[in-house]
Design an enzyme around this catalytic site. Structure first.
Site, short mmCIF file in Angstrom:
data_model
loop_
_atom_site.label_atom_id
_atom_site.label_comp_id
_atom_site.label_asym_id
_atom_site.label_seq_id
_atom_site.Cartn_x
_atom_site.Cartn_y
_atom_site.Cartn_z
N ALA A 97 0.86 -1.19 0.00
CA ALA A 97 0.00 0.00 0.00
C ALA A 97 0.89 1.23 0.00
O ALA A 97 2.04 1.19 0.45
CB ALA A 97 -0.90 -0.02 1.23
N GLY A 140 0.67 -5.04 0.92
CA GLY A 140 -0.54 -5.10 0.11
C GLY A 140 -0.32 -5.77 -1.23
O GLY A 140 -1.25 -6.33 -1.81
N GLU A 143 -0.61 -9.31 -0.50
CA GLU A 143 -2.03 -9.55 -0.20
C GLU A 143 -2.86 -9.57 -1.48
O GLU A 143 -3.77 -10.39 -1.63
CB GLU A 143 -2.54 -8.49 0.77
CG GLU A 143 -1.96 -8.67 2.17
CD GLU A 143 -2.32 -7.52 3.11
OE1 GLU A 143 -2.12 -6.35 2.72
OE2 GLU A 143 -2.80 -7.79 4.22
N GLU A 163 4.88 -5.19 7.12
CA GLU A 163 4.17 -4.11 7.83
C GLU A 163 4.68 -3.90 9.25
O GLU A 163 4.67 -2.79 9.76
CB GLU A 163 2.65 -4.41 7.87
CG GLU A 163 1.93 -4.26 6.54
CD GLU A 163 1.92 -5.53 5.70
OE1 GLU A 163 2.74 -6.45 5.96
OE2 GLU A 163 1.08 -5.60 4.78
#
Ligand code: CO8
Length: 289
Positions: A97, A140, A143, A163
């Site tokens: 992200a 992300g 993910e 993260e």
């Protein structure tokens, strides 16, 4: 004001019916900003979405995710398309992200604004989605790959959930899908330390189903998409639904759902055609009905 313009433009794009030619969309005569979308395969029956934000290593900002959703919506509606491939560049699938976009967010804004609510579009796709991961798939990015139905990796790919190093945790399924894919011990090690898996380790752990030389990765993923697209789309959707149920339901309920979907295939013309073609020793010609 900028926000208004953006959302107004987005609403116009959403309302239009898109025609993809090469890597552009012509509904608004504007190309996507952060992705390329096109149809691939001999029969142009595989949608290809390429994340294309090289300066930020394909960091998943809000606009990029909206564009991915828009392209997926289009491919879902396109009756010619039977599968979709999502890829990045040879260097990076996605570095996670967008940290620059996220770093000033507050808990109330995340919670009340339902941050990331629209980042799950891949999971609700009826058509199979294949992630073709070259280079880094972090946070992300990892993910997003795990939201796909099949992951192919280039031999230099790396998968990680870093993260924890940013003082946060995965927020789009990283603790859940990773654990189901590779087991608790390895998932814990990756999420708690930020350790990355190489492509070969990911294959060994069951996270990816195939590892290919860098240059062959996307063609192989498209070939896989073509094989899927050559089957009945309605039966494919049923098979995908049944497999996905295995992640949500207890065994007995999953088996019950599978049986119902199996019975349901007998309500389709394609099931009849598939078995008739076998008996007549010819290739089935599916009509997606
Ligand atoms: N967000 C924003 N910008 C990024 C990101 C990112 N995740 N990753 C890299 N960039 C930018 C850098 O800021 C830099 O930009 P600039 O030149 O303007 O400074 C540019 O990309 C190049 O990056 P580097 O100079 O750092 O390149 P290196 O080759 O030295 O390093 C790395 C590459 C290792 C990938 C490094 O950039 C890095 O560690 N990036 C962050 C990886 C990370 O921590 N990812 C997790 C983010 S948090 C997250 O994903 C939460 C998920 C929530 C749900 C998501 C749903 C899908």
């Amino acid at each position: 004001m900028v926000l208004f313009c953006r959302s107004a433009a987005f609403a116009v794009r959403q309302a239009a019916s898109f025609i993809f030619t090469g890597t552009r969309r012509y509904s608004t005569n504007a190309p996507f900003k952060f992705i390329l979308a096109s149809k691939k395969g001999d029969k142009e029956n595989v949608g290809l979405i390429q994340l294309n934000r090289p300066k930020a290593l394909n960091a998943l900002c809000d606009l990029l995710m909206r564009e991915v959703n828009e392209a997926l919506d289009h491919f879902e509606e396109d009756s010619q398309v039977g599968a979709v491939v999502i890829t990045g560049s040879e260097k990076v699938f996605a570095a996670g992200a967008d940290i620059k976009e996220m770093h000033n967010w507050t808990f109330p804004a995340c919670y009340t604004g339902n941050f990331l609510a629209h980042w799950n579009r891949v999971c609700s796709a009826k058509k199979p989605v294949i992630a073709a991961v070259n280079g880094l798939a972090l946070g992300g990015g990892c993910e997003m790959a795990m939201m796909c139905d099949i992951i192919y990796a280039g031999e230099k790919a790396q998968f990680g959930q870093p993260e924890i190093l940013l003082g946060t945790i995965p927020g789009a399924g990283g603790t859940q899908r990773l654990t189901r894919a590779v087991g608790k011990s390895l998932a814990m090690e990756m999420v708690l330390t930020g350790k990355r898996l190489t492509a070969q380790e990911a294959k060994q752990a069951g996270l990816v189903s195939g590892v290919f030389p860098v240059q062959q990765l996307v063609p192989e993923a498209i070939r896989c998409g073509e094989r899927i697209a050559s089957n009945s789309k309605i039966i494919t959707a049923m098979a995908k639904e049944a497999i996905n149920a295995a992640f949500e339901l207890p065994l007995a309920e999953g088996n019950r759902l599978e049986k119902k979907l199996f019975y349901a295939t007998f309500a389709t013309e394609d099931r009849k055609e598939g078995m008739t073609a076998f008996l007549e020793k010819r290739k089935a010609s599916f009509k997606d009905k």
